[in-house]
Design a protein around this motif. Structure first.
Motif, PDB file in Angstrom:
ATOM      1  N   VAL A  75      33.981  53.225  25.569  1.00  0.00           N
ATOM      2  CA  VAL A  75      33.917  52.760  26.954  1.00  0.00           C
ATOM      3  C   VAL A  75      35.033  53.447  27.730  1.00  0.00           C
ATOM      4  CG1 VAL A  75      34.141  50.767  28.485  1.00  0.00           C
ATOM      5  CG2 VAL A  75      33.007  50.511  26.264  1.00  0.00           C
ATOM      6  N   PRO A  76      34.700  54.213  28.812  1.00  0.00           N
ATOM      7  CA  PRO A  76      35.764  54.799  29.632  1.00  0.00           C
ATOM      8  C   PRO A  76      36.359  53.743  30.563  1.00  0.00           C
ATOM      9  CG  PRO A  76      33.631  55.420  30.502  1.00  0.00           C
ATOM     10  CD  PRO A  76      33.368  54.621  29.256  1.00  0.00           C
ATOM     11  N   VAL A  77      37.672  53.817  30.740  1.00  0.00           N
ATOM     12  CA  VAL A  77      38.379  52.895  31.623  1.00  0.00           C
ATOM     13  C   VAL A  77      39.206  53.726  32.591  1.00  0.00           C
ATOM     14  CG1 VAL A  77      40.018  50.977  31.770  1.00  0.00           C
ATOM     15  CG2 VAL A  77      38.529  51.197  29.754  1.00  0.00           C
ATOM     16  N   GLU A  78      39.011  53.485  33.867  1.00  0.00           N
ATOM     17  CA  GLU A  78      39.784  54.161  34.911  1.00  0.00           C
ATOM     18  C   GLU A  78      40.626  53.111  35.620  1.00  0.00           C
ATOM     19  OE1 GLU A  78      41.247  57.369  37.068  1.00  0.00           O
ATOM     20  OE2 GLU A  78      40.108  57.295  35.201  1.00  0.00           O
ATOM     21  N   VAL A  79      41.932  53.342  35.706  1.00  0.00           N
ATOM     22  CA  VAL A  79      42.858  52.388  36.298  1.00  0.00           C
ATOM     23  C   VAL A  79      43.251  52.870  37.686  1.00  0.00           C
ATOM     24  CG1 VAL A  79      45.092  51.240  36.040  1.00  0.00           C
ATOM     25  CG2 VAL A  79      43.716  51.772  34.016  1.00  0.00           C
ATOM     26  N   LYS A  80      43.131  51.974  38.659  1.00  0.00           N
ATOM     27  CA  LYS A  80      43.506  52.273  40.042  1.00  0.00           C
ATOM     28  C   LYS A  80      44.665  51.369  40.451  1.00  0.00           C
ATOM     29  CE  LYS A  80      40.244  55.261  40.473  1.00  0.00           C
ATOM     30  NZ  LYS A  80      40.584  56.671  40.492  1.00  0.00           N
ATOM     31  N   ALA A  81      45.639  51.924  41.122  1.00  0.00           N
ATOM     32  CA  ALA A  81      46.825  51.163  41.512  1.00  0.00           C
ATOM     33  C   ALA A  81      46.541  50.219  42.672  1.00  0.00           C
ATOM     34  CB  ALA A  81      47.956  52.121  41.894  1.00  0.00           C
ATOM     35  N   THR A  82      45.514  50.516  43.448  1.00  0.00           N
ATOM     36  CA  THR A  82      45.205  49.705  44.619  1.00  0.00           C
ATOM     37  C   THR A  82      44.391  48.476  44.237  1.00  0.00           C
ATOM     38  OG1 THR A  82      43.145  50.884  45.043  1.00  0.00           O
ATOM     39  CG2 THR A  82      45.128  51.752  46.089  1.00  0.00           C
ATOM     40  N   GLY A  83      44.392  47.520  45.139  1.00  0.00           N
ATOM     41  CA  GLY A  83      43.521  46.357  44.981  1.00  0.00           C
ATOM     42  C   GLY A  83      42.137  46.691  45.504  1.00  0.00           C
ATOM     43  N   TYR A 114      28.292  51.379  29.915  1.00  0.00           N
ATOM     44  CA  TYR A 114      29.037  51.056  31.127  1.00  0.00           C
ATOM     45  C   TYR A 114      30.421  51.691  31.053  1.00  0.00           C
ATOM     46  CZ  TYR A 114      31.344  47.663  28.117  1.00  0.00           C
ATOM     47  OH  TYR A 114      32.052  47.073  27.101  1.00  0.00           O
ATOM     48  N   GLY A 115      31.112  51.627  32.185  1.00  0.00           N
ATOM     49  CA  GLY A 115      32.516  51.993  32.258  1.00  0.00           C
ATOM     50  C   GLY A 115      33.250  50.879  32.986  1.00  0.00           C
ATOM     51  N   LEU A 116      34.570  50.899  32.937  1.00  0.00           N
ATOM     52  CA  LEU A 116      35.367  49.858  33.571  1.00  0.00           C
ATOM     53  C   LEU A 116      36.308  50.461  34.605  1.00  0.00           C
ATOM     54  CD1 LEU A 116      36.297  47.814  30.384  1.00  0.00           C
ATOM     55  CD2 LEU A 116      34.645  47.169  32.147  1.00  0.00           C
ATOM     56  N   LEU A 117      36.347  49.833  35.776  1.00  0.00           N
ATOM     57  CA  LEU A 117      37.316  50.175  36.813  1.00  0.00           C
ATOM     58  C   LEU A 117      38.326  49.039  36.862  1.00  0.00           C
ATOM     59  CD1 LEU A 117      35.021  51.498  39.684  1.00  0.00           C
ATOM     60  CD2 LEU A 117      36.774  52.788  38.463  1.00  0.00           C
ATOM     61  N   ARG A 118      39.571  49.356  36.568  1.00  0.00           N
ATOM     62  CA  ARG A 118      40.627  48.348  36.591  1.00  0.00           C
ATOM     63  C   ARG A 118      41.439  48.538  37.857  1.00  0.00           C
ATOM     64  NH1 ARG A 118      42.351  43.675  36.493  1.00  0.00           N
ATOM     65  NH2 ARG A 118      44.340  43.232  35.492  1.00  0.00           N
ATOM     66  N   TYR A 119      41.223  47.624  38.830  1.00  0.00           N
ATOM     67  CA  TYR A 119      42.005  47.624  40.064  1.00  0.00           C
ATOM     68  C   TYR A 119      43.224  46.725  39.854  1.00  0.00           C
ATOM     69  CZ  TYR A 119      38.119  49.895  42.405  1.00  0.00           C
ATOM     70  OH  TYR A 119      37.160  50.794  42.782  1.00  0.00           O
ATOM     71  N   ALA A 120      44.166  46.755  40.784  1.00  0.00           N
ATOM     72  CA  ALA A 120      45.385  45.961  40.654  1.00  0.00           C
ATOM     73  C   ALA A 120      45.068  44.467  40.562  1.00  0.00           C
ATOM     74  CB  ALA A 120      46.318  46.231  41.826  1.00  0.00           C
ATOM     75  N   ASP A 121      43.966  44.045  41.174  1.00  0.00           N
ATOM     76  CA  ASP A 121      43.677  42.616  41.234  1.00  0.00           C
ATOM     77  C   ASP A 121      42.393  42.185  40.535  1.00  0.00           C
ATOM     78  OD1 ASP A 121      42.042  43.931  42.996  1.00  0.00           O
ATOM     79  OD2 ASP A 121      42.509  42.679  44.722  1.00  0.00           O
TER      80      ASP A 121
END
Length: 177
Positions: A75-83, A114-121
């Motif tokens: 599963v790819p996970v992309e982390v974003k610093a923004t909310g 699927y993939g996961l987008l990890r936002y700050a919130d």
């Protein structure tokens, strides 16, 4: 002597429990699914792995994480610093994540669900559908067309985006900042 050894063993057991609890809390906060982190491009805790490469699609990329789960595989996970403003993830983030799904499909021979987008919130699960795959391929074709066009118009009206862009020096009068 045996009391001392018993006390030492108890102390080590308590320390182990505390460390385990802290690791569990950190994993929950990270938003990563349960599984083994097999790839990381964050550079925070180990040397980043090599990028994923597809000569077929002329695409290269480095997701923030690849997690191997027992149920879903990689599963790819992309982390974003923004909310996340609103209920849906940003379209460019979805396309970026889907490009990592395409790269995984190409390099492993197995299509991620699927993939996961990890936002700050929040954490958003993005299904990797055939329609989304087609969007990525269309975006890749558009990028290639634009690269050969020579003169491409700005595609937005966001001064903040121009301010953060590393290519604004080539935009000339179209730049917003």
């Amino acid at each position: 002597m045996s009391t001392l050894l018993l006390l030492l063993a108890l102390l080590l057991l308590m320390a182990g429990a505390l460390l385990y609890g802290e690791a569990y809390r950190r994993r929950r906060r990270s938003g990563l699914p349960r599984g083994e982190v097999v790839y990381a491009d964050t550079g925070n805790w180990r040397r980043p792995d090599q990028p994923l490469v597809s000569s077929r699609y002329r695409l290269i990329g480095k997701p923030d994480y690849l997690v191997r789960t027992a149920k879903d595989g990689l599963v790819p996970v992309e982390v974003k610093a923004t909310g996340l403003r609103g209920a849906t993830p940003y379209p460019d983030h979805v396309i970026q994540l889907a490009a990592y799904c395409l790269l995984l499909e190409e390099t492993t021979g197995r299509r991620p669900a699927y993939g996961l987008l990890r936002y700050a919130d929040t954490l958003v699960q993005v299904p990797y559908t055939e329609a989304l795959r087609d969007q990525v391929l269309s975006a890749l074709a558009g990028i290639r067309d634009d690269r050969q066009a020579g003169d491409v118009s700005r595609s937005h009206n966001d001064p903040g985006r121009c301010r953060r862009c590393g290519y604004r020096h080539v935009c000339g009068p179209q730049a917003l900042v």
